[in-house]
Design a protein around this motif. Sequence first.
Motif: not given
Length: 118
Positions: A35-44
């Motif tokens: 399992l991984i947790l992702g977050m909406r990015p402000k920048d990459v």
Amino acid sequence: MKSQKSSGRPKKPSLFIVRRVSGDSMLPTLRPGQLILGMRPKDVLPGDVVIIRHAGLEKVKRVLYIGEGGDRIFVIGDNRAESTDSRKFGWLGVRQVIARVVWPRRVYDYNMPKEPLD
């Protein structure tokens, strides 16, 4: 029972998303079934592990390069021998990134390749 009225605007994506890794392309960093947790990015940034949407699928890859202007990214899998990535399908628009992986944190212990890609 009355149905709720729609505002006509699309729903905003969630701030966090949880996904299960499928395939071997991110070994040894991420294992299939993990399992991984992702977050909406402000920048990459280069080195970030991201969840992208490509060809109707969600894929987990590492950002290797950012295009001039910051509007394109070149992504690779940590397991290059088993990864279908930008070496095959080319640069992606940064809008194709749906999340930046924030857990597990060890995804950022990977040594970025310094040599040109084959």
